[in-house]
Design a protein around this motif. Sequence first.
Motif, PDB file in Angstrom:
ATOM      1  N   ILE A 304       0.835  -1.210   0.000  1.00  0.00           N
ATOM      2  CA  ILE A 304       0.000   0.000   0.000  1.00  0.00           C
ATOM      3  C   ILE A 304       0.865   1.254   0.000  1.00  0.00           C
ATOM      4  N   GLY A 305       1.926   1.247   0.801  1.00  0.00           N
ATOM      5  CA  GLY A 305       2.805   2.407   0.880  1.00  0.00           C
ATOM      6  C   GLY A 305       3.465   2.722  -0.449  1.00  0.00           C
ATOM      7  N   PHE A 306       3.805   1.699  -1.214  1.00  0.00           N
ATOM      8  CA  PHE A 306       4.453   1.914  -2.512  1.00  0.00           C
ATOM      9  C   PHE A 306       3.451   2.374  -3.566  1.00  0.00           C
ATOM     10  N   PHE A 307       2.294   1.721  -3.644  1.00  0.00           N
ATOM     11  CA  PHE A 307       1.369   1.968  -4.749  1.00  0.00           C
ATOM     12  C   PHE A 307       0.391   3.115  -4.498  1.00  0.00           C
ATOM     13  N   ASN A 308       0.274   3.590  -3.272  1.00  0.00           N
ATOM     14  CA  ASN A 308      -0.747   4.594  -2.965  1.00  0.00           C
ATOM     15  C   ASN A 308      -0.673   5.822  -3.868  1.00  0.00           C
ATOM     16  N   PRO A 393      12.443  11.487  -8.970  1.00  0.00           N
ATOM     17  CA  PRO A 393      12.034  11.800  -7.587  1.00  0.00           C
ATOM     18  C   PRO A 393      10.722  11.117  -7.197  1.00  0.00           C
ATOM     19  N   PHE A 394       9.810  10.992  -8.152  1.00  0.00           N
ATOM     20  CA  PHE A 394       8.540  10.324  -7.850  1.00  0.00           C
ATOM     21  C   PHE A 394       8.776   8.858  -7.521  1.00  0.00           C
ATOM     22  N   ILE A 395       9.627   8.206  -8.290  1.00  0.00           N
ATOM     23  CA  ILE A 395       9.941   6.793  -8.044  1.00  0.00           C
ATOM     24  C   ILE A 395      10.618   6.627  -6.682  1.00  0.00           C
ATOM     25  N   MET A 396      11.547   7.522  -6.364  1.00  0.00           N
ATOM     26  CA  MET A 396      12.215   7.450  -5.060  1.00  0.00           C
ATOM     27  C   MET A 396      11.212   7.673  -3.929  1.00  0.00           C
ATOM     28  N   GLY A 397      10.222   8.533  -4.187  1.00  0.00           N
ATOM     29  CA  GLY A 397       9.162   8.727  -3.205  1.00  0.00           C
ATOM     30  C   GLY A 397       8.329   7.471  -3.004  1.00  0.00           C
ATOM     31  N   LEU A 398       8.074   6.741  -4.090  1.00  0.00           N
ATOM     32  CA  LEU A 398       7.348   5.468  -3.978  1.00  0.00           C
ATOM     33  C   LEU A 398       8.128   4.472  -3.124  1.00  0.00           C
ATOM     34  N   VAL A 399       9.437   4.419  -3.343  1.00  0.00           N
ATOM     35  CA  VAL A 399      10.284   3.503  -2.562  1.00  0.00           C
ATOM     36  C   VAL A 399      10.243   3.896  -1.082  1.00  0.00           C
TER      37      VAL A 399
END
Length: 461
Positions: A304-308, A393-399
């Motif tokens: 959930i934290g990754f895909f939200n 940056p968006f991908i790093m935020g997903l991680v």
Amino acid sequence: MASNEEIAKQVIEAIGGEENVQSIAHCATRLRIMVHDQEKVDKDAVEEIDKVKGAFFNSGQYQIIFGTGTVNRIYEAVTNQGVSGRAKEEVKEDAKKEGTAFQRAIRTFGDVFVPIIPVLVATGLFMGLRGLLTQDQILALFGLTADSIPENFLLFTEVLTDTAFVFLPALVAWSTFRVFGGTPIIGLILGLMLVSPALPNAWDVAEGAAEPLNFFGFIPVTGYQGSVLPAFFAGLIGAKVEKFFRKRVPEALDLIVTPFVVLLIMIVLSLFALGPILHVVENWIFDGTIALLELPFGLSGLIIGFFNQLIVITGVHHIFNFLEIQLLDNLGFNPFNPIITASIAAQGGAALAVAMKTKQKKVKTLAYPTSLSAFLGITEPAVFGVNLRYGKPFIMGLVGGGVAGFVASIFNLKATGMAITVIPGTLLYLNSQLFLYILVNIIAIGVAFTLTYLFGYKDKE
């Protein structure tokens, strides 16, 4: 910095002038404009306007992100320039043929629940404050114990914390009637009928303290305290029934006949058909949500934290409101909130890294305030204005969201309410979880910030 009036003029000019505006409205963070000709919109000019944190077309609307509070003032300034502003529901009507059927359904669901959220936020804060004031450590500071708390004080706090959920069907039916073109007060009364004291209380039935009424030998009828779907569909169908009769009942009789017929038809349909069936569906959805949240080894938080935030950019994230309401009503706490908080804080951390690493003044002036907005719980400015624009940056935020969501699940964090996150969300953890909640936010921000600063952003991009 330009004044709001100057910004309004620049916005109107950049979108092709007043004649290109079909309708205009705003939500919590975005100015939403339906234009006649998308080709006339100067996207680059819009991006250069002061206070604009990003802009994009979505579901037939040109959405310009200004952020919480600012968007209200810009909207007022734009409409003061003579541009026709319309209710958000009318703008949604203009866009109803845009997007997939699923997206349209979720948008409608969001339109119903967004006006209700403020009172649920307040209820969550009341729960948090009650949890704080009744802690043994806090009471000990005043030389008190749990037995010292007056019963009347506890009853008073129950009024603050229970009312919104007891009468939730009334709020949902009212809002649904409003969205689908019915008379909201009829929806309100219909919703109140669903929780009438004459019916067995749903919570008492669930605890075995009361029995459902049995009609025709096979239809169990109870109140629908805390339920959402029965009230939502009662409101949806009720609004259609009302519009049907309004067109056919003579004007002289409309005031008397239409409300009478609508309420009679809908309470029979709600109690004997919609309610029993949809209550079962509601339980299935709740059980599925619980199954996801109870995945072992922190997997639920990781997923959930990754895909939200990926779901947020599709615009269908309003479905989470329904899920969180169900969790609070059935469990008395909300394990979804800390995971969502992790995903939001991480996007703020990524935007902050961009702000600190870049040497470009415009990027700094955009990234700093959008990161602050994310830390206050609103990610759209950071996501659309900075992180998605530069990609990494968006991908790093997903991680970062996935890692911190994993930690939140491992620690089994539970909020006392919903709809506020990160810094404001602290108020939902004013108990023994406060330190862990802060730790989850620090991990989310730290992971996303570090990855973005080291690998996720270069000025040449």
